[in-house]
Design a protein around this motif. Structure first.
Motif, short mmCIF file in Angstrom:
data_model
loop_
_atom_site.label_atom_id
_atom_site.label_comp_id
_atom_site.label_asym_id
_atom_site.label_seq_id
_atom_site.Cartn_x
_atom_site.Cartn_y
_atom_site.Cartn_z
N ARG A 276 0.83 -1.21 0.00
CA ARG A 276 0.00 0.00 0.00
C ARG A 276 0.86 1.26 0.00
O ARG A 276 0.59 2.22 -0.71
CB ARG A 276 -0.93 0.03 1.21
CG ARG A 276 -2.04 -0.97 1.15
CD ARG A 276 -2.89 -0.88 2.38
NE ARG A 276 -3.84 -1.97 2.43
CZ ARG A 276 -4.80 -2.07 3.33
NH1 ARG A 276 -4.94 -1.14 4.26
NH2 ARG A 276 -5.63 -3.09 3.30
N GLU A 277 1.91 1.25 0.82
CA GLU A 277 2.80 2.42 0.89
C GLU A 277 3.47 2.68 -0.45
O GLU A 277 3.60 3.84 -0.87
CB GLU A 277 3.84 2.22 1.99
CG GLU A 277 3.25 2.33 3.38
CD GLU A 277 4.23 2.02 4.49
OE1 GLU A 277 5.43 1.78 4.21
OE2 GLU A 277 3.80 2.00 5.66
N VAL A 278 3.87 1.62 -1.14
CA VAL A 278 4.49 1.78 -2.46
C VAL A 278 3.48 2.36 -3.45
O VAL A 278 3.81 3.27 -4.22
CB VAL A 278 5.05 0.42 -2.97
CG1 VAL A 278 5.42 0.51 -4.44
CG2 VAL A 278 6.24 -0.01 -2.14
N CYS A 279 2.25 1.87 -3.41
CA CYS A 279 1.20 2.38 -4.31
C CYS A 279 0.92 3.86 -4.05
O CYS A 279 0.82 4.65 -5.00
CB CYS A 279 -0.09 1.58 -4.14
SG CYS A 279 -0.05 -0.04 -4.91
N ILE A 280 0.80 4.24 -2.79
CA ILE A 280 0.52 5.63 -2.46
C ILE A 280 1.68 6.53 -2.89
O ILE A 280 1.48 7.61 -3.46
CB ILE A 280 0.23 5.81 -0.95
CG1 ILE A 280 -1.08 5.11 -0.59
CG2 ILE A 280 0.17 7.28 -0.57
CD1 ILE A 280 -1.34 5.01 0.90
N ARG A 281 2.89 6.07 -2.65
CA ARG A 281 4.07 6.86 -3.05
C ARG A 281 4.13 7.02 -4.57
O ARG A 281 4.46 8.10 -5.09
CB ARG A 281 5.33 6.18 -2.51
CG ARG A 281 6.61 6.92 -2.72
CD ARG A 281 6.68 8.12 -1.83
NE ARG A 281 8.01 8.69 -1.85
CZ ARG A 281 8.51 9.37 -0.87
NH1 ARG A 281 7.82 9.58 0.23
NH2 ARG A 281 9.70 9.88 -0.95
#
Length: 98
Positions: free
Chosen positions: A45-50
């Motif tokens: 999720r963090e990678v997607c948001i970034r």
């Protein structure tokens, strides 16, 4: 049109990522459904948001505003900010200057 900034790009992306995570259905920008988003790990999720924050930065360099999920993102060059509107009561201002 390009976005002018003097602040560290990574810091802008940090703030932009936090702001985007508050926008309902922001993951629809990836053409994901709620179940798909919820099935991702925290790291994914963090990678997607970034990634979305990075993409959005460049979109706002060519368009002054765009929809993100059920919210909006706007580049205000006069005030050197990116404004993320999650809902009428929650608006984030991301400074582009140090």
């Amino acid at each position: 049109m390009a976005i002018a900034y003097t602040r560290a790009y990574d810091h802008i992306l940090d703030d932009l990522s936090r702001a985007l995570s508050t926008v309902p259905q922001f993951y629809e920008a990836f053409e994901m459904e709620t179940n798909d988003w919820e099935s991702l790990s925290k790291d994914e999720r963090e990678v997607c948001i970034r990634t979305l924050a990075d993409d959005l930065f460049y979109v706002l360099g060519t368009e002054s505003s765009t929809e993100v999920g059920s919210g909006t993102a706007e580049y205000d060059s006069g005030h050197a900010v990116i404004k993320i509107t999650a809902n009428p009561q929650l608006v984030h201002l991301i400074s582009l200057r140090e």
